[in-house]
Design a protein around this motif. Structure first.
Motif, short mmCIF file in Angstrom:
data_model
loop_
_atom_site.label_atom_id
_atom_site.label_comp_id
_atom_site.label_asym_id
_atom_site.label_seq_id
_atom_site.Cartn_x
_atom_site.Cartn_y
_atom_site.Cartn_z
N ILE A 1 0.85 -1.20 0.00
CA ILE A 1 0.00 0.00 0.00
C ILE A 1 0.88 1.24 0.00
O ILE A 1 1.88 1.31 0.72
N ASN B 1 -3.65 7.08 -3.65
CA ASN B 1 -3.64 5.81 -2.91
C ASN B 1 -3.51 4.62 -3.85
O ASN B 1 -4.31 4.47 -4.77
N THR C 1 -3.52 0.61 -3.57
CA THR C 1 -3.73 -0.56 -2.71
C THR C 1 -3.95 -1.76 -3.62
O THR C 1 -4.82 -1.72 -4.49
N ASN C 2 -3.18 -2.82 -3.40
CA ASN C 2 -3.27 -4.01 -4.25
C ASN C 2 -3.24 -3.66 -5.73
O ASN C 2 -3.99 -4.20 -6.53
#
Ligand SMILES: Nc1ncnc2c1ncn2[C@@H]1O[C@H](COP(=O)(O)OP(=O)(O)OP(=O)(O)O)[C@@H](O)[C@H]1O
Ligand SMILES: [Mg+2]
Length: 413
Positions: free
Chosen positions: A244, A255, A257-258
Motif C-alpha cells: 500500500i 492511494n 492498494t493491491n
C-alpha cells in the motif's frame, strides 16, 4: 436518491477539550486539522488533547498529528495533554524525538517511535537502525529489506531536497500478525504541488495531477538536482510487493492498494504549508524483485559487502554482537538476522565463536537449535560453518541441538 454518508466524529470536542477516539484511523488527521482551523480563528487558542480512549497508534495518523502539534504550537496554539499513557509517552507524540539527542535509543529501538530528523546524518543513522532492527525482529523475504532501505532513503532525502524545510518526521511499525511493516514520513513544507509548480517544466494542473506526475519516472522539479527516480521507484517497489502506498500533499491524496489506484482532492488543509505525507506498507512475506521493480537496476548492498571476506563468504563475529550470547532474546535476534542475510545473499555464512568462553543453553537453542530445525540438518550444514568453538561451548550447542531435533522429530518443534 443520493445518499449522504455521515461519519460520527472521531474527535469529540467539549469546549476546549478534544477527546480522541483513536490514533489509527487517518480521518482523525483531517478532523484535527478542521478543529485547528476553527481554533486559529477563535479567541481562545488553548486546546486540551485527551487521549483516554486511545489504545493503539498507527504511523500514518500519529506522525502527522505529532508534526502538526509541534509546528502549530509555534503559531500560537497552546496544547495540554491529558491521559498520556506509557505507550503514548514512548511513542513521543507530545514532542517527537530528536535523533542527535537520542542516538543510543535510535540505535537500539528505533521502531514504534516518532522521530524528527534534521540532517542527512540523522537520516543515515535512523535508516541503519530501522534496517538492523527489522532484520533482527522479523524474517523478510528476498528483496524486502533492500527494497525498503532504498525506498525510505529516497523519501527522507526528498524532505531535505524539496520540502523547503530542513526537517521532517518519521515512524516505522511492524504488524507481525499480518506480516506487514508500515512507515510514514511527514514534513511541514511546501508540498509536491507547489514544488513542481514553482520550479519545474512540468506544470501540474492541480494537486492530484502533481502527485500523478511525481510518481512518474524522470519527473523532477529540477534535472540538475534530481533524476525523478525516488517516488517512481517507491511506487514500483510497493506495486511489485502488492503493498500500500499513500501520498497526501496539499489537498490531494494518491492511494495505491493491491495495485488499484484511487485519487481524490478534498483533504483538509491548514492555512499555511501543508507539506507532504508519504505512507507505505510492505508485506514482508512477499519477495520483491528489486531489479524488476527498478527496471534492471540493482542497488549495491553495502552492508552485505562489509560482512564478506576475500573469498566472498559471509563471516559473523559473535563476540562483537552487542546483545551478547546469554539470552534467548539475543539468540532470536541473531537467528533472524542470519536468515535475512542468507535470503538476501544466498551465500555461505561462517559463525565465528572466537573469544567466547561460554554461552547459555537458551541462546544456543534459539540460535543454533532453531536454525537446524529451520533449514534441516543437511541444509544447515550446507549453509553454516561454526568456527573457533571451545569444548564447553561445543557441548552446550550439541545438547541443545540434540534436544531441539528430538522435539521436531517427535512433532513438537
Ligand atoms: N517532500 C516533498 N516536498 C515537496 N516536493 C516533493 C517532496 N518529495 C518529492 N517532491 C516533488 O516530487 C518530485 C519527484 O520526486 P522524486 O523523488 O521522484 O524525484 P527527485 O527527488 O526530483 O529526483 P531523485 O529522487 O531521482 O533524486 C520532486 O522533484 C519534487 O518536486
Ligand atoms: Mg527524490
Amino acid at each position: 436518491m443520493k445518499k449522504n454518508i455521515t461519519h460520527e466524529s472521531l474527535i469529540k470536542k467539549e469546549g476546549q477539550e478534544l477527546i480522541f477516539d483513536n490514533l489509527t484511523n487517518p480521518r482523525v488527521v483531517s478532523e484535527f486539522i478542521d478543529i485547528l482551523n476553527e481554533t486559529l480563528n477563535s479567541y481562545n487558542k488553548n486546546l486540551i488533547l485527551n487521549f483516554k480512549n486511545v489504545k493503539g497508534a498507527f504511523p500514518n495518523v500519529s506522525v502527522p498529528i505529532a508534526g502538526i502539534i509541534e509546528n502549530i504550537s509555534l503559531r500560537g496554539i497552546g496544547f495540554e495533554f491529558y491521559y498520556l499513557s506509557e505507550f503514548l509517552k514512548k511513542l513521543s507524540i507530545k514532542t517527537p524525538l530528536r535523533v542527535q539527542e537520542n542516538k543510543d535509543l535510535a540505535q537500539k529501538a528505533s521502531l514504534g517511535k516518532i522521530w524528527r530528523f534534521d540532517s542527512a546524518d540523522d537520516i543515515y543513522l535512523l535508516i541503519n537502525s530501522f534496517v538492523d532492527e527489522l532484520s533482527q525482529i522479523i524474517v523478510c523475504e528476498k528483496g524486502v529489506l533492500e527494497g525498503f532501505e532504498w525506498s525510505i532513503n529516497e523519501v527522507l532525502d526528498n524532505v531535505l531536497q524539496h520540502s523547503s524545510r530542513s526537517f521532517g518526521y518519521v515512524m516505522g511499525q511492524v504488524h507481525p500478525k499480518t506480516k506487514h511493516f508500515v512507515f510514514c514520513v511527514y514534513d511541514t513544507g511546501q508540498g509536491i504541488y507547489n514544488s513542481l509548480l514553482s520550479s519545474s517544466v512540468h506544470k501540474p494542473k492541480n494537486p492530484v495531477d502533481a502527485l500523478k506526475l511525481a510518481v512518474k519516472e524522470g519527473v523532477t522539479r529540477d534535472k540538475k538536482i534530481g533524476q525523478g527516480n525516488g517516488l517512481w521507484g517507491l511506487h514500483q517497489i510497493v506495486s511489485e510487493n502488492t503493498g500500500i502506498l499513500n501520498i497526501i500533499s496539499n489537498s490531494a491524496c494518491y492511494n495505491l492498494t493491491n495495485n488499484e489506484l484511487k485519487t481524490f482532492d478534498c483533504v483538509s488543509q491548514l492555512p499555511y504549508d501543508n507539506g507532504c505525507i508519504v505512507d507505505f506498507q510492505i508485506d514482508y512475506s512477499k519477495e520483491i524483485s528489486i531489479s524488476k521493480a527498478l527496471g534492471g537496476y540493482e542497488p549495491v548492498n553495502l552492508k552485505l559487502e562489509s560482512l564478506e571476506d576475500n573469498a566472498g563468504n559471509i563471516k559473523i563475529d559473535l563476540h562483537s554482537k552487542e546483545s551478547g550470547v546469554g539470552t534467548r532474546k539475543s539468540g532470536e535476534k541473531i537467528r533472524n538476522e542470519l536468515i535475512n542475510i542468507y535470503k538476501q545473499s544466498n551465500k555461505n555464512i561462517t559463525l565465528d565463536f572466537a573469544n567466547i568462553n561460554i554461552i547459555s543453553s537458551s541462546f544456543a537453542d534459539e540460535l543454533i537449535g532453531k536454525l537446524v530445525t529451520e533449514f534441516g540438518f543437511y541444509g544447515f550444514n550446507n549453509i553454516f560453518k561454526l568456527k573457533n568453538m571451545n569444548t564447553s561451548v561445543q557441548s552446550i550447542v550439541q545438547r541443545s541441538v540434540a534436544q531441539r531435533m528430538m522435539e521436531s522429530f517427535n512433532g513438537k518443534g
